[in-house]
Enzyme design. Structure first.
Site, PDB file in Angstrom:
ATOM      1  N   SER A   1      -9.461   1.255   3.409  1.00 15.52           N
ATOM      2  CA  SER A   1      -8.623   2.185   2.770  1.00 15.52           C
ATOM      3  C   SER A   1      -7.431   1.427   1.919  1.00 15.52           C
ATOM      4  O   SER A   1      -6.939   2.181   1.009  1.00 15.52           O
ATOM      5  CB  SER A   1      -7.830   3.306   3.682  1.00 15.52           C
ATOM      6  OG  SER A   1      -6.831   2.690   4.232  1.00 15.52           O
TER       7      SER A   1
ATOM      8  N   SER B   1      -9.535  -0.979   7.465  1.00 15.28           N
ATOM      9  CA  SER B   1      -9.135  -0.936   6.261  1.00 15.28           C
ATOM     10  C   SER B   1      -8.332  -2.009   5.888  1.00 15.28           C
ATOM     11  O   SER B   1      -7.837  -1.934   4.540  1.00 15.28           O
ATOM     12  CB  SER B   1      -8.018   0.321   6.378  1.00 15.28           C
ATOM     13  OG  SER B   1      -8.783   1.473   6.370  1.00 15.28           O
TER      14      SER B   1
ATOM     15  N   LYS C   1       0.707  -1.190   0.032  1.00 14.61           N
ATOM     16  CA  LYS C   1       0.066   0.094   0.168  1.00 14.61           C
ATOM     17  C   LYS C   1       0.918   1.149  -0.091  1.00 14.61           C
ATOM     18  O   LYS C   1       1.893   1.231   0.635  1.00 14.61           O
ATOM     19  CB  LYS C   1      -0.911  -0.096   1.195  1.00 14.61           C
ATOM     20  CG  LYS C   1      -1.943   1.336   1.472  1.00 14.61           C
ATOM     21  CD  LYS C   1      -2.468   0.912   2.728  1.00 14.61           C
ATOM     22  CE  LYS C   1      -3.566   1.837   2.900  1.00 14.61           C
ATOM     23  NZ  LYS C   1      -4.520   1.537   4.118  1.00 14.61           N
TER      24      LYS C   1
END
Lengths: 473, 127
Positions: free
Chosen positions: A161, A185, A83
């Site tokens: 997220s 997330s 990420k």
């Protein structure tokens, strides 16, 4: 060039076996996944940067080392992605935010360094909801890379997220990725994309080099094809780190031997607990899949229904995040940079956090202490608390979350676990009415990652939902 | 609260809106944009239709004062109607959350769940 097509959805153990049998090299694997990331990544809005040259350098080194018998373990030579909130030397780190898209934090996050030491091959930095969703986004289009699109249906959200890790692993663009969770997330994109996602105990994995949204709630964890893969990756990234004072001082090891435990005939059975699920909030298929999953778990253990203590989990978790985020991003807001964010609601969504009284924050932390103790007491007799991961399949990217998510979760375990720093793992457990994945979540006491891994592995040994794959065009 | 402090808090709604407009440069209509109020929550800042005498004005609710402080402390020309109303909703939520925290029974011995310890970069020679 060997046929690597079937490897898009292979597990780490399968890829590692292929590498050691000589049927494929790390360079060939890297090229294969780099190609998939470059070709399909943009169609899911999943990729910020493909790290082509770094990947090939690392893959060449892995091949040389394996050839001369230097084996760093099962991740050696395996492609992965992170990420884009993890710092990487020489590569920009955008945190998903347009005003920061060229930000360079010129050192490797501890997690990246540990995966490098394990011989894994960094192939990409993946998209995410801007600033990890801390500014209150209310719809999918909240990143400078566009809305994260689901691996199973590009008209639907990939979750957030950790949007890019969810869809990239789900679509077989990369064998595993590192995501982060402050509150939901990792679980949300893993659940929506039908992959395994593990949220470690707070402090199990060093946060050094990761964007701080909430210092006392941020966790980094693996997002993989299987629960077993999550164990392997966590094994490589967990452990104390002098650069992160909140990291747990004791080392952690994936208990591979424990995976063979869950046979009803060996006399040692799991003890599962369920919670008072608000079934009205579940889509009918989610409920059906959950109930079917419980039938599977009954083959390997007992199931009791318990109630969590009556404590203000969501109030505490949200207050802590709001206050810490207000401090972490106060300058970003007051400087005006915030107005360049992608989602209109994110541009002003953090301002009220600048005003929350210190007393509220401190009291939230005081109540958190009570939550930690009372929840631990409530669940200490169980290997795992089992709940539906999410209330629905992923919804359309064109709608606000309130129009389809049904509040995302149907129990208080998500708020409780994140407020208390407890580990959890989600694995796929079926499909909804529109053909998108649904998930089953296992949560346990602090430091009990092996318990939930063992349970999730046992579940996957008895089901094949993790072997279903989307059609990628 | 002393009387003079109390008087200072008695902000007329018209003044509030005027100050908001001056402070952030938004249109004069912002105070009139309706905000859906939940049970027990104060209404959004709104211009009165006919000015009431100062003495009969109730003090603005804390949410309004906080909003006022916020937009004056951090003025920005991009704080438009939508943003102001959104922030106001957030502030109402924060205030409600603060009330919920305050209502939770805590003992003096309930310490915050964060870890802090004394620090020095090098080990003391006599340790």
């Amino acid at each position: 060039m060997p046929d690597t097509t079937s490897r898009a959805f292979a597990s780490i153990r399968e890829l590692a076996a292929d590498l050691r049998s000589g049927t494929v090299t790390s360079v060939q694997l890297a090229k294969y996944f780099l190609d998939r990331l470059q070709k399909h990544g943009p169609t899911f809005n999943a990729v910020v940067r493909v790290t082509h040259d770094i990947a090939l350098d690392q893959a060449r080194q892995a091949d040389e080392e394996l050839k001369r018998g230097q084996d760093r373990g099962l991740l050696h030579g395996i492609p992965y992605a992170v990420k884009d909130l993890l710092a990487t030397k020489g590569i920009p780190t955008s945190w998903g935010a347009a005003p920061l898209k060229d930000q360079l934090i010129d050192e490797d996050a501890t997690v990246v360094g540990r995966l490098r030491a394990a011989g894994a091959v960094l192939c990409a930095k993946l998209s995410m909801v801007e600033l990890a969703g801390g500014f209150g986004y209310k719809q999918a289009n909240a990143s400078f890379t566009g809305p994260g699109l689901n691996a199973w249906d590009k008209t639907c959200w990939s979750g957030g997220s950790s949007s890019g890790p969810g869809s990239a692993v789900g679509a077989g663009l990369i064998p595993f990725a590192i995501g982060s969770e402050t509150w939901g997330s990792i679980m949300t994109p893993s659940g929506y994309n039908g992959i395994a996602g593990l949220r470690p105990t707070y402090g199990r994995v060093s946060r050094y080099g990761a964007m701080a949204l909430s210092w006392t709630m941020d966790k980094l964890g693996p997002m993989c094809r299987t629960a077993d893969d999550c164990g392997l990756v966590l094994n490589a990234i967990a452990g104390p780190d002098p650069l992160d004072p909140t990291s747990i001082s004791s080392p952690w090891k994936y208990d591979r031997a424990a995976q063979v435990r869950p046979n009803a005939s060996d006399g040692r059975r799991f003890r599962f607990a369920t919670l008072d699920v608000d079934f009205d909030r579940l889509e009918p298929e989610v409920r059906k899949n959950y109930e079917s999953s419980l039938e599977v778990l009954k083959q390997i253990g007992t199931i009791d229904e318990i109630k969590l203590p009556d404590l203000p989990y969501a109030v505490v978790a949200s207050t802590i995040i709001s206050c810490e985020m207000g401090a972490a991003f106060g300058d970003f807001m007051t400087s005006g940079d915030v107005w360049e964010l992608s989602a209109p609601e994110d541009r002003w969504g953090g301002f009220s956090n600048l005003l929350i009284p210190a007393r509220d924050y401190i009291n939230a932390l005081r109540i958190r202490g009570r939550i930690q103790k009372e929840v631990d007491t409530a669940i200490k007799d169980f290997d795992a608390i089992v709940t539906p991961t999410l209330n629905t399949e992923a919804g359309p990217i064109t709608q606000k979350f309130t129009e389809w998510s049904r509040g995302f979760v149907s129990t208080e375990i998500s708020g409780a676990a994140n407020a208390a720093g407890l580990p959890g793992i989600t694995v796929p457990n079926g499909f909804g009415a529109r053909g998108l994945p649904t998930g089953l979540e296992f949560t346990s006491r602090a430091l009990s990652e092996n318990s939930i891994l063992e349970a999730a592995v046992a579940f996957q040994q008895r089901t094949d939902w993790h072997k279903r794959t989307p059609v990628i065009e | 609260m002393r009387q003079d402090e109390d008087d200072n808090c008695r902000m007329q709604r018209r003044d509030f809106t005027r100050q908001l407009v001056i402070g952030v440069g938004v249109s004069a209509s912002i105070g009139a944009v309706p905000v859906a109020a939940g049970p027990g929550t104060p209404p959004a800042p709104k211009l009165p239709e006919d000015p009431a005498p100062v003495a009969t004005e109730a003090p603005p609710p804390p949410e309004v004062l906080l909003l006022t402080y916020l937009v004056r402390r951090y003025p920005n020309e991009r704080l438009d109607e939508v943003a102001i109303q959104g922030i106001f909703r957030d502030i109402r939520g924060d205030v409600a959350r603060g009330r919920a925290l305050a209502e939770f029974p805590l003992r003096n011995s309930d310490e915050p769940a964060f870890v802090y310890s004394a620090y020095r970069a090098t080990t003391p020679p006599n340790s």
